[in-house]
Design an enzyme around this catalytic site. Structure first.
Site, PDB file in Angstrom:
ATOM      1  N   LEU A 115       0.869  -1.171   0.000  1.00  5.64           N
ATOM      2  CA  LEU A 115       0.000   0.000   0.000  1.00  5.64           C
ATOM      3  C   LEU A 115       0.906   1.221   0.000  1.00  5.64           C
ATOM      4  CD1 LEU A 115      -2.605  -0.953   2.774  1.00  5.64           C
ATOM      5  CD2 LEU A 115      -2.934  -1.054   0.303  1.00  5.64           C
ATOM      6  N   ASP A 116       0.492   2.275  -0.680  1.00  9.29           N
ATOM      7  CA  ASP A 116       1.270   3.508  -0.670  1.00  9.29           C
ATOM      8  C   ASP A 116       1.438   4.011   0.757  1.00  9.29           C
ATOM      9  OD1 ASP A 116       1.474   3.543  -3.430  1.00  9.29           O
ATOM     10  OD2 ASP A 116      -0.236   4.878  -3.693  1.00  9.29           O
TER      11      ASP A 116
END
Length: 87
Positions: free
Chosen positions: A66-67
């Site tokens: 995930l960013d």
């Protein structure tokens, strides 16, 4: 505990465990935390999970990313067989 592969103390982190069994761990990653270690920042959700759940190698635990700014469910494999099955 120590970061897997880094020998550093694990800082406390509020990352709730959503699910856990012998093959996977699912946590709720907060925003602002790297999923995997970076070049400059070594502390990440993956290094925390590896230390917290005795996962021997961080690189064999990462199912997806995930960013840094994104929060949400993050899955880690606890063994190579689980990682292969999820990839």
């Amino acid at each position: 505990a120590a970061y897997a592969d880094h020998g550093l103390a694990v800082p406390p982190l509020d990352m709730p465990v959503l699910y856990e069994d012998e093959d996977i761990v699912v946590v709720n990653k907060p925003p602002g935390l790297l999923t995997v270690p970076g070049r400059e920042l070594k502390y990440s959700a993956a290094t925390w999970a590896a230390a917290a759940f005795a996962i021997p190698r961080v690189d064999q635990a990462i199912v997806h990313r995930l960013d840094m700014a994104t929060s949400g469910a993050l899955v880690f494999a606890r063994n190579v067989e689980a990682l292969r099955a999820l990839h």
